[in-house]
Design a protein around this motif. Structure first.
Motif, mmCIF file in Angstrom:
data_model
loop_
_atom_site.group_PDB
_atom_site.id
_atom_site.type_symbol
_atom_site.label_atom_id
_atom_site.label_comp_id
_atom_site.label_asym_id
_atom_site.label_seq_id
_atom_site.Cartn_x
_atom_site.Cartn_y
_atom_site.Cartn_z
ATOM 1 N N ALA A 71 0.880 -1.269 0.047
ATOM 2 C CA ALA A 71 0.082 0.040 -0.206
ATOM 3 C C ALA A 71 0.876 1.273 -0.121
ATOM 4 C CB ALA A 71 -1.000 0.039 1.040
ATOM 5 N N GLU A 72 2.062 1.341 0.707
ATOM 6 C CA GLU A 72 2.959 2.522 0.762
ATOM 7 C C GLU A 72 3.037 3.142 -0.264
ATOM 8 O OE1 GLU A 72 3.485 -0.335 4.329
ATOM 9 O OE2 GLU A 72 3.384 -0.340 2.010
ATOM 10 N N PRO A 73 3.700 2.636 -1.446
ATOM 11 C CA PRO A 73 3.898 3.353 -2.707
ATOM 12 C C PRO A 73 2.469 4.009 -3.390
ATOM 13 C CG PRO A 73 5.055 0.972 -2.791
ATOM 14 C CD PRO A 73 4.007 1.482 -1.474
ATOM 15 N N HIS A 74 1.422 3.381 -3.130
ATOM 16 C CA HIS A 74 0.277 3.753 -3.672
ATOM 17 C C HIS A 74 -0.275 5.136 -2.997
ATOM 18 C CE1 HIS A 74 -0.012 -0.428 -5.086
ATOM 19 N NE2 HIS A 74 -1.265 0.210 -6.126
ATOM 20 N N VAL A 75 0.057 5.198 -1.704
ATOM 21 C CA VAL A 75 -0.271 6.359 -0.729
ATOM 22 C C VAL A 75 0.760 7.398 -1.174
ATOM 23 C CG1 VAL A 75 -0.487 7.188 1.564
ATOM 24 C CG2 VAL A 75 -1.212 5.022 1.089
ATOM 25 N N ALA A 76 2.096 6.979 -1.139
ATOM 26 C CA ALA A 76 3.145 8.110 -1.476
ATOM 27 C C ALA A 76 2.878 8.796 -2.718
ATOM 28 C CB ALA A 76 4.379 7.265 -1.329
ATOM 29 N N SER A 132 -6.285 11.095 -10.000
ATOM 30 C CA SER A 132 -5.309 10.324 -9.955
ATOM 31 C C SER A 132 -5.086 9.838 -8.391
ATOM 32 C CB SER A 132 -4.091 10.619 -10.645
ATOM 33 O OG SER A 132 -4.133 10.609 -12.255
ATOM 34 N N ALA A 133 -4.841 10.716 -7.554
ATOM 35 C CA ALA A 133 -4.687 10.351 -6.171
ATOM 36 C C ALA A 133 -5.761 9.515 -5.747
ATOM 37 C CB ALA A 133 -4.680 11.653 -5.412
ATOM 38 N N ALA A 134 -6.952 9.724 -6.209
ATOM 39 C CA ALA A 134 -8.066 9.027 -5.363
ATOM 40 C C ALA A 134 -8.231 7.723 -5.893
ATOM 41 C CB ALA A 134 -9.549 9.559 -5.837
ATOM 42 N N SER A 135 -7.549 7.549 -7.191
ATOM 43 C CA SER A 135 -7.402 6.081 -7.857
ATOM 44 C C SER A 135 -6.427 5.280 -7.207
ATOM 45 C CB SER A 135 -7.232 6.243 -9.268
ATOM 46 O OG SER A 135 -6.911 4.998 -9.908
ATOM 47 N N ASP A 136 -5.308 6.028 -6.832
ATOM 48 C CA ASP A 136 -4.335 5.307 -5.967
ATOM 49 C C ASP A 136 -4.675 4.732 -4.878
ATOM 50 O OD1 ASP A 136 -2.263 5.066 -8.178
ATOM 51 O OD2 ASP A 136 -1.122 6.860 -7.306
ATOM 52 N N LEU A 137 -5.417 5.837 -4.106
ATOM 53 C CA LEU A 137 -5.674 5.441 -2.633
ATOM 54 C C LEU A 137 -7.212 4.538 -2.475
ATOM 55 C CD1 LEU A 137 -5.288 9.084 -1.719
ATOM 56 C CD2 LEU A 137 -4.153 7.199 -0.736
ATOM 57 N N ASP A 138 -8.022 4.291 -3.839
ATOM 58 C CA ASP A 138 -8.756 3.380 -3.624
ATOM 59 C C ASP A 138 -8.274 2.115 -3.589
ATOM 60 O OD1 ASP A 138 -10.948 5.140 -3.764
ATOM 61 O OD2 ASP A 138 -11.166 5.003 -6.221
ATOM 62 N N LEU A 157 -8.957 13.136 1.983
ATOM 63 C CA LEU A 157 -8.490 14.415 1.347
ATOM 64 C C LEU A 157 -8.496 14.267 -0.243
ATOM 65 C CD1 LEU A 157 -6.873 17.180 1.745
ATOM 66 C CD2 LEU A 157 -4.653 15.932 1.323
ATOM 67 N N ALA A 158 -8.287 13.440 -0.936
ATOM 68 C CA ALA A 158 -8.400 13.345 -2.400
ATOM 69 C C ALA A 158 -10.011 13.508 -2.581
ATOM 70 C CB ALA A 158 -7.983 12.158 -2.728
ATOM 71 N N TYR A 159 -10.754 12.881 -2.127
ATOM 72 C CA TYR A 159 -12.273 12.902 -2.562
ATOM 73 C C TYR A 159 -12.696 14.445 -1.998
ATOM 74 C CZ TYR A 159 -12.699 8.394 -4.439
ATOM 75 O OH TYR A 159 -12.558 7.559 -5.317
ATOM 76 N N GLU A 160 -12.266 14.854 -0.909
ATOM 77 C CA GLU A 160 -12.381 16.264 -0.729
ATOM 78 C C GLU A 160 -12.122 17.092 -1.599
ATOM 79 O OE1 GLU A 160 -11.279 19.595 2.982
ATOM 80 O OE2 GLU A 160 -10.912 17.390 3.323
ATOM 81 N N ARG A 161 -11.049 17.051 -2.273
ATOM 82 C CA ARG A 161 -10.240 18.078 -3.366
ATOM 83 C C ARG A 161 -11.445 17.645 -4.578
ATOM 84 N NH1 ARG A 161 -6.513 21.867 -2.159
ATOM 85 N NH2 ARG A 161 -5.598 21.055 -0.163
#
Length: 276
Positions: free
Chosen positions: A188-193, A206-212, A230-234
């Motif tokens: 998970a860590e590289p996806h979050v990073a 793209s951030a939201a996709s990685d975090l999904d 935060l991504a979905y807030e954005r």
């Protein structure tokens, strides 16, 4: 654009795992220690009390199991039996690093590399210490060399990505996190990073996709759920954001970035929210 203080609050800390048996550490693969492993390894040590490798192997398993003092004793013994055992110095350095003794870790990594300057795990470990102590130039040099020696090491790309991210070189960071993910897709860590760097350059989609992906790989990740909020807030999707922040607060109700995010999107305690 993501506010820098919030990015700092969500920033990742690099880590590596014990796995250094015999010839080389595989820094992206951890041992699965068990009592039977320890019993059989102790039998080997008793049978070969002058074999430094036996102590080094058992020390690695003990460290992975969280038996820090016993692992340290084994690495010390291995080094006392063979003062030129680069891997034992590197393993002891990792133990010191994971317990916050960075100066001792650096000294051991330096010793390991004085014995074998091409020992990639020590270069990776020293690069992490340099990064954590703010020596970016030295960190980059070590990580570049570690990657040149072991271009299939997902952890090395991840750590270099963290270094680039800390310098706000987000496209370089994204490239390295992408390589790390390709080499080790189930972490998970590289996806979050990578998501944090996408957020920093304003690409919340793209951030939201990685975090999904990240929260499905590791549903217990406080970092992943908070960053996803935060991504979905954005993206203006307040229900998904509130649901993600709520998941983070279920893991740690006192985690301030999640608490603040939940409040920003109008989250109400006890209410159900969509997460996917």
């Amino acid at each position: 654009m993501l506010a820098l203080p919030l990015l700092g609050a969500l920033a990742l800390a690099g880590c590596e795992s014990f796995s250094g048996l015999s010839s080389a550490e595989k820094d992206d693969t951890a041992l699965t220690p068990s009592q039977s492993n320890l019993t059989s390894l102790s039998a080997v040590v008793e049978k070969h009390p002058d074999d430094p490798q036996a102590y080094n192997v058992r020390g690695s398993v003990l460290a992975e199991a969280g038996h820090t003092e016993e692992a340290l004793a084994d690495f010390n013994k291995a080094i006392s039996l063979d003062a030129n055992y680069a891997q034992a110095y590197s393993n002891r350095a990792l133990l010191y690093r994971q317990t916050g003794k960075l100066d001792l870790a650096l000294a051991d990594y330096n010793k390991a590399l004085s014995i074998d300057g091409a020992y990639a795990p020590a270069l990776l470990g020293r690069g992490i210490v340099h990064r954590e102590q703010g020596r970016s130039t030295q960190a980059l040099a070590d990580l570049n060399k570690a990657i040149a020696l072991k271009p299939d090491n997902a952890q090395a790309y991840y750590q270099r990505g963290l270094l680039y991210q800390s310098q706000r070189q987000h496209q370089f960071a994204i490239d390295d996190f992408s390589t790390s993910m390709g080499l080790s897709p189930h972490k998970a860590e590289p996806h979050v990073a990578r998501a944090l760097s996408y957020l920093a350059v304003g690409d919340a989609k793209s951030a939201a996709s990685d975090l999904d992906d990240a929260v499905q790989i590791d549903p217990g990740s406080l970092q992943a759920w908070t960053s996803r909020g935060l991504a979905y807030e954005r993206l203006g999707q307040k229900d998904k954001a509130a649901g993600s922040y709520a998941k983070a607060l279920n893991i740690n109700e006192k985690y301030e970035p999640a608490r603040a995010g939940f409040a920003r999107v109008g989250g109400k305690v006890g209410q159900s929210y969509q997460t996917f």
